[in-house]
Design a protein around this motif. Structure first.
Motif, short mmCIF file in Angstrom:
data_model
loop_
_atom_site.label_atom_id
_atom_site.label_comp_id
_atom_site.label_asym_id
_atom_site.label_seq_id
_atom_site.Cartn_x
_atom_site.Cartn_y
_atom_site.Cartn_z
N MET A 1 43.09 35.98 53.47
CA MET A 1 43.97 36.27 52.44
C MET A 1 43.99 37.82 52.37
N PRO A 2 45.12 38.63 52.34
CA PRO A 2 44.92 40.00 52.29
C PRO A 2 45.02 40.49 50.62
N TYR A 3 44.19 41.39 50.20
CA TYR A 3 43.72 41.96 48.98
C TYR A 3 44.59 43.40 49.10
N ARG A 4 45.37 43.89 48.29
CA ARG A 4 46.02 45.11 48.03
C ARG A 4 45.06 45.84 47.07
N LEU A 5 44.79 46.96 47.48
CA LEU A 5 43.82 47.95 46.45
C LEU A 5 44.89 49.34 46.46
N GLU A 6 45.01 49.64 45.26
CA GLU A 6 45.65 50.77 44.81
C GLU A 6 44.67 51.69 44.29
N ILE A 7 44.43 52.88 44.61
CA ILE A 7 43.62 53.81 44.20
C ILE A 7 44.32 55.14 43.83
N THR A 8 44.11 55.50 42.55
CA THR A 8 44.68 56.85 42.07
C THR A 8 43.80 57.28 41.04
N LEU A 9 43.98 58.57 40.68
CA LEU A 9 43.44 59.13 39.65
C LEU A 9 43.54 59.04 38.36
N LYS A 10 42.75 58.86 37.38
CA LYS A 10 43.17 58.58 35.98
C LYS A 10 44.27 59.88 35.61
N SER A 11 45.06 59.72 34.77
CA SER A 11 46.03 60.72 34.55
C SER A 11 45.60 62.04 33.78
N ASP A 12 44.36 62.10 33.24
CA ASP A 12 43.84 63.22 32.62
C ASP A 12 43.14 64.24 33.64
N LEU A 13 43.08 63.56 34.98
CA LEU A 13 42.46 64.46 36.03
C LEU A 13 43.57 64.97 36.92
N THR A 38 49.29 61.09 43.93
CA THR A 38 49.11 60.50 44.94
C THR A 38 48.35 59.02 44.67
N ILE A 39 48.86 57.92 45.32
CA ILE A 39 48.17 56.92 45.33
C ILE A 39 47.96 56.33 46.83
N HIS A 40 46.62 55.85 46.91
CA HIS A 40 46.16 55.39 48.17
C HIS A 40 46.33 53.99 48.10
N VAL A 41 46.67 53.36 49.08
CA VAL A 41 46.96 51.92 49.11
C VAL A 41 46.08 51.47 50.03
N GLU A 42 45.11 50.58 50.21
CA GLU A 42 44.43 50.03 51.25
C GLU A 42 44.81 48.36 51.26
N THR A 43 44.51 47.89 52.49
CA THR A 43 44.67 46.51 52.61
C THR A 43 43.46 45.96 53.09
N ILE A 44 42.67 45.13 52.58
CA ILE A 44 41.56 44.32 52.98
C ILE A 44 41.92 42.94 53.34
N ASP A 45 42.18 42.63 54.75
CA ASP A 45 42.61 41.40 55.15
C ASP A 45 41.26 40.45 55.40
N ALA A 46 40.60 39.72 54.62
CA ALA A 46 39.52 38.91 54.82
C ALA A 46 39.50 37.95 54.14
N ASN A 47 38.92 36.88 54.30
CA ASN A 47 38.69 35.60 53.75
C ASN A 47 37.27 36.10 52.67
N LEU A 48 37.84 36.32 51.48
CA LEU A 48 36.79 36.98 50.48
C LEU A 48 36.67 35.70 49.27
N THR A 49 36.18 34.61 49.80
CA THR A 49 36.24 33.47 48.72
C THR A 49 34.82 33.69 47.86
N ASN A 50 33.96 34.45 48.26
CA ASN A 50 32.96 34.55 47.24
C ASN A 50 32.67 35.97 46.96
N LYS A 51 33.65 36.78 46.36
CA LYS A 51 33.40 37.94 46.18
C LYS A 51 33.13 38.38 44.34
N THR A 52 32.71 39.56 44.21
CA THR A 52 32.40 40.04 43.08
C THR A 52 32.93 41.40 42.80
#
Length: 106
Positions: A1-13, A38-52
């Motif tokens: 299952m693909p996981y979408r990660l959006e990475i951005t700076l806090k608004s005060d930075l 800017t927003i960096h979008v990363e996709t991790i397509d992996a079977n991450l059933t046991n994730k923390t």
């Protein structure tokens, strides 16, 4: 299952990358923008059933235990050759949450 990660700076930075894009839009295309973020979008397509997922709120010793108890660790964030910055999310860390003290675990 693909996981979408959006990475951005806090608004005060300050977003230096966004500012560079804003200046290029003006210099190259004559487009005058008041602000660019800017927003960096990363996709991790992996079977991450046991994730923390940890985004802060624990101390460095607790984080060390999580790292030691997992086979694979994916770290995202801002860092330098000295380590991964804590950005005030980990209570007992000054600047780096991942530093030389974690080398053996990684």
């Amino acid at each position: 299952m693909p996981y979408r990660l959006e990475i951005t700076l806090k608004s005060d930075l300050f977003d230096a990358e966004g500012e560079g894009i804003r200046q290029k839009a003006k210099n190259y295309f004559g487009i005058d923008l008041s602000q660019v973020s800017t927003i960096h979008v990363e996709t991790i397509d992996a079977n991450l059933t046991n994730k923390t997922v940890i985004s802060g709120g624990i101390n460095k010793a607790e984080l060390q235990k999580y790292i030691d108890n997992h086979d694979r660790v994916i770290m995202l964030g801002h860092g330098s050759p000295m380590g991964l910055l804590s950005v005030n999310r980990f209570p007992d860390c000054n600047s780096y949450v991942i530093d030389h003290s974690m080398v053996e675990s990684l």
